[in-house]
Design a protein around this motif. Sequence first.
Motif, PDB file in Angstrom:
ATOM      1  N   THR A  32       0.816  -1.212   0.000  1.00  0.00           N
ATOM      2  CA  THR A  32       0.000   0.000   0.000  1.00  0.00           C
ATOM      3  C   THR A  32       0.848   1.260   0.000  1.00  0.00           C
ATOM      4  N   ASN A  33       1.884   1.311   0.820  1.00  0.00           N
ATOM      5  CA  ASN A  33       2.727   2.507   0.931  1.00  0.00           C
ATOM      6  C   ASN A  33       4.139   2.292   0.411  1.00  0.00           C
ATOM      7  N   CYS A  34       4.339   1.278  -0.408  1.00  0.00           N
ATOM      8  CA  CYS A  34       5.673   0.967  -0.928  1.00  0.00           C
ATOM      9  C   CYS A  34       6.091   2.003  -1.974  1.00  0.00           C
ATOM     10  N   PRO A  35       7.321   2.535  -1.891  1.00  0.00           N
ATOM     11  CA  PRO A  35       7.770   3.541  -2.851  1.00  0.00           C
ATOM     12  C   PRO A  35       8.264   2.960  -4.176  1.00  0.00           C
ATOM     13  N   VAL A  36       8.449   1.661  -4.279  1.00  0.00           N
ATOM     14  CA  VAL A  36       9.048   1.055  -5.476  1.00  0.00           C
ATOM     15  C   VAL A  36       8.229   1.278  -6.748  1.00  0.00           C
ATOM     16  N   PRO A  37       6.906   1.069  -6.763  1.00  0.00           N
ATOM     17  CA  PRO A  37       6.166   1.323  -8.009  1.00  0.00           C
ATOM     18  C   PRO A  37       6.295   2.772  -8.497  1.00  0.00           C
ATOM     19  N   GLY A  38       6.317   3.720  -7.598  1.00  0.00           N
ATOM     20  CA  GLY A  38       6.500   5.126  -7.974  1.00  0.00           C
ATOM     21  C   GLY A  38       7.875   5.388  -8.557  1.00  0.00           C
ATOM     22  N   ILE A  39       8.892   4.751  -7.990  1.00  0.00           N
ATOM     23  CA  ILE A  39      10.253   4.899  -8.514  1.00  0.00           C
ATOM     24  C   ILE A  39      10.340   4.302  -9.911  1.00  0.00           C
ATOM     25  N   GLN A  40       9.733   3.146 -10.115  1.00  0.00           N
ATOM     26  CA  GLN A  40       9.780   2.506 -11.428  1.00  0.00           C
ATOM     27  C   GLN A  40       9.028   3.304 -12.485  1.00  0.00           C
ATOM     28  N   ARG A  41       7.938   3.965 -12.104  1.00  0.00           N
ATOM     29  CA  ARG A  41       7.209   4.800 -13.061  1.00  0.00           C
ATOM     30  C   ARG A  41       8.001   6.046 -13.427  1.00  0.00           C
ATOM     31  N   ALA A  42       8.706   6.624 -12.459  1.00  0.00           N
ATOM     32  CA  ALA A  42       9.420   7.880 -12.683  1.00  0.00           C
ATOM     33  C   ALA A  42      10.775   7.694 -13.355  1.00  0.00           C
ATOM     34  N   ASN A  43      11.446   6.574 -13.106  1.00  0.00           N
ATOM     35  CA  ASN A  43      12.808   6.391 -13.599  1.00  0.00           C
ATOM     36  C   ASN A  43      12.950   5.003 -14.222  1.00  0.00           C
ATOM     37  N   ALA A  44      13.199   4.970 -15.511  1.00  0.00           N
ATOM     38  CA  ALA A  44      13.349   3.695 -16.220  1.00  0.00           C
ATOM     39  C   ALA A  44      14.807   3.419 -16.577  1.00  0.00           C
ATOM     40  N   CYS A  45      15.733   4.000 -15.852  1.00  0.00           N
ATOM     41  CA  CYS A  45      17.154   3.802 -16.134  1.00  0.00           C
ATOM     42  C   CYS A  45      17.527   2.337 -15.896  1.00  0.00           C
ATOM     43  N   PRO A  46      18.145   1.684 -16.880  1.00  0.00           N
ATOM     44  CA  PRO A  46      18.498   0.271 -16.702  1.00  0.00           C
ATOM     45  C   PRO A  46      19.632   0.038 -15.704  1.00  0.00           C
ATOM     46  N   HIS A  47      20.325   1.103 -15.311  1.00  0.00           N
ATOM     47  CA  HIS A  47      21.454   0.966 -14.389  1.00  0.00           C
ATOM     48  C   HIS A  47      21.058   1.181 -12.933  1.00  0.00           C
ATOM     49  N   LEU A  48      19.801   1.540 -12.680  1.00  0.00           N
ATOM     50  CA  LEU A  48      19.342   1.777 -11.320  1.00  0.00           C
ATOM     51  C   LEU A  48      19.062   0.443 -10.633  1.00  0.00           C
ATOM     52  N   VAL A  49      19.730   0.208  -9.521  1.00  0.00           N
ATOM     53  CA  VAL A  49      19.571  -1.023  -8.746  1.00  0.00           C
ATOM     54  C   VAL A  49      18.942  -0.644  -7.413  1.00  0.00           C
ATOM     55  N   LEU A  50      17.852  -1.314  -7.080  1.00  0.00           N
ATOM     56  CA  LEU A  50      17.148  -1.036  -5.828  1.00  0.00           C
ATOM     57  C   LEU A  50      17.418  -2.130  -4.809  1.00  0.00           C
ATOM     58  N   GLU A  51      17.556  -1.711  -3.554  1.00  0.00           N
ATOM     59  CA  GLU A  51      17.699  -2.632  -2.431  1.00  0.00           C
ATOM     60  C   GLU A  51      16.630  -2.252  -1.420  1.00  0.00           C
ATOM     61  N   GLY A  52      15.758  -3.177  -1.090  1.00  0.00           N
ATOM     62  CA  GLY A  52      14.655  -2.868  -0.196  1.00  0.00           C
ATOM     63  C   GLY A  52      14.721  -3.635   1.109  1.00  0.00           C
TER      64      GLY A  52
END
Length: 111
Positions: A43-63
């Motif tokens: 519900t409050n996860c920031p990951v979907p918003g980050i994926q919509r805003a930034n499609a850089c293939p070099h961005l690596v997320l750690e949650g």
Amino acid sequence: MITPAGQECSYYYADYYRGRERQECRLLAQNPQSEPWQPKLCTNCPVPGIQRANACPHLVLEGSVRKGFLGLSRRVTVRAVCAKYVVEVSEPQVGCGHCHEERPGAAILDF
């Protein structure tokens, strides 16, 4: 896949084929030090918003899942790193700033 919160997220996985009821967050499953994942955390996860805003293939997320005030609430926290320039990204929605400079046609858009 569409999360229980109704947002598109590439890390969310659900399998309901032939009676299976399996749901998981593959981003949080990669971190063994994280608290356990529950579907309500989407519900409050920031990951979907980050994926919509930034499609850089070099961005690596750690949650990870962190406990909130007095341990009563839990929330997802995300750390972002640029794999190409090996720098921590303070604003994952924007990116590291270096990858966008290499984009073809970037000079045309900069006035």
